[in-house]
Design an enzyme around this catalytic site. Sequence first.
Site, mmCIF file in Angstrom:
data_model
loop_
_atom_site.group_PDB
_atom_site.id
_atom_site.type_symbol
_atom_site.label_atom_id
_atom_site.label_comp_id
_atom_site.label_asym_id
_atom_site.label_seq_id
_atom_site.Cartn_x
_atom_site.Cartn_y
_atom_site.Cartn_z
ATOM 1 N N THR A 82 1.154 3.561 2.244
ATOM 2 C CA THR A 82 1.789 3.828 3.533
ATOM 3 C C THR A 82 2.420 2.580 4.130
ATOM 4 O O THR A 82 3.569 2.607 4.575
ATOM 5 C CB THR A 82 0.761 4.405 4.528
ATOM 6 N N GLY A 127 0.819 -1.200 0.000
ATOM 7 C CA GLY A 127 0.000 0.000 0.000
ATOM 8 C C GLY A 127 0.852 1.250 0.000
ATOM 9 O O GLY A 127 2.081 1.191 0.118
ATOM 10 N N THR A 183 -4.521 4.585 3.628
ATOM 11 C CA THR A 183 -4.103 5.933 3.250
ATOM 12 C C THR A 183 -5.299 6.707 2.717
ATOM 13 O O THR A 183 -5.498 7.885 3.029
ATOM 14 C CB THR A 183 -2.995 5.871 2.190
ATOM 15 N N GLY A 212 -7.808 -0.499 -8.953
ATOM 16 C CA GLY A 212 -6.617 -0.910 -8.220
ATOM 17 C C GLY A 212 -6.651 -2.389 -7.883
ATOM 18 O O GLY A 212 -7.716 -2.963 -7.608
ATOM 19 N N ALA A 213 -5.478 -3.007 -7.885
ATOM 20 C CA ALA A 213 -5.398 -4.442 -7.600
ATOM 21 C C ALA A 213 -5.942 -4.772 -6.218
ATOM 22 O O ALA A 213 -6.576 -5.818 -6.018
ATOM 23 C CB ALA A 213 -3.946 -4.904 -7.725
ATOM 24 N N ASP A 214 -5.713 -3.893 -5.244
ATOM 25 C CA ASP A 214 -6.209 -4.157 -3.893
ATOM 26 C C ASP A 214 -7.733 -4.169 -3.858
ATOM 27 O O ASP A 214 -8.346 -4.974 -3.146
ATOM 28 C CB ASP A 214 -5.645 -3.132 -2.909
ATOM 29 N N ARG A 215 -8.360 -3.310 -4.650
ATOM 30 C CA ARG A 215 -9.825 -3.259 -4.679
ATOM 31 C C ARG A 215 -10.405 -4.538 -5.285
ATOM 32 O O ARG A 215 -11.440 -5.036 -4.833
ATOM 33 C CB ARG A 215 -10.293 -2.035 -5.460
#
Length: 253
Positions: free
Chosen positions: A10, A8, A128, A103-106
């Site tokens: 942060t 991420g 973040t 985004g890949a995280d989403r």
Amino acid sequence: MLLTIDVGNTNTVLGVFDGDQLANSWRVRTDPRATADELGWLYRGLLGDHPIGGVSVCSTVPAALREIRRMVSRTFPAMPTVVVEPGTRTGVPILIDNPKEAGADRIMNTLAAHHLYGGPAIVVDFGTATNIDVVSARGEFLGGAFAPGIEVALDALASRAAQLRNVELTTPRSVIGKSTVEALQSGMIYGVVGQVDALVRRIRAELGTPATTIATGGLAPLVIKESETLDNHEPHLTLIGLRLVFEKNTEPR
């Protein structure tokens, strides 16, 4: 064992899965300047004797991802590796105007949320940024909303207001702050609670159904206990998504 890495803006979260169980996890600062050798030294130190047999990675930081790739190839050579990026087989239809913007995280959160809870669902990821992701009954990514994260909002306020400063993010004694510190804490915590609850209610109204909600991310515990709309807490939702996408891309078809 499977090493999952969620990079991420942060923090970077690492998790080790033994089958479908998360055996251990760590949270470290994301440093886009860190070299592959530095990352390998750090990760090996954290992993200890865990016998890693595969790696699954997603990142919102392109500069960091380049070094993560190098680190994986050097530290875990010849191991099955999945890096989530456009074109990776996730099983998640992305129903937004430009799917490459997701985004890949989403997408990992969408995959994991539907796997664990079905749909429709609303994922609120407190990092973040505060990311709100909407999942259809069929597991499709429908889009969502972004807002500044709690720490970002606090940093911005402290940097622009001469008599305000960064404070510990914790729930104050009451909404009515009796000191500058408590007033800041109240505005940050209850402000985000109100923001998230309002967005969740509007999204549910737009969907026309009482979608279940899942809170995740490092700052979720601060908000979920005060929220009227957050039903479930999954602290490692993104890592679960990384495990699932690894299985989809390495199991025989």
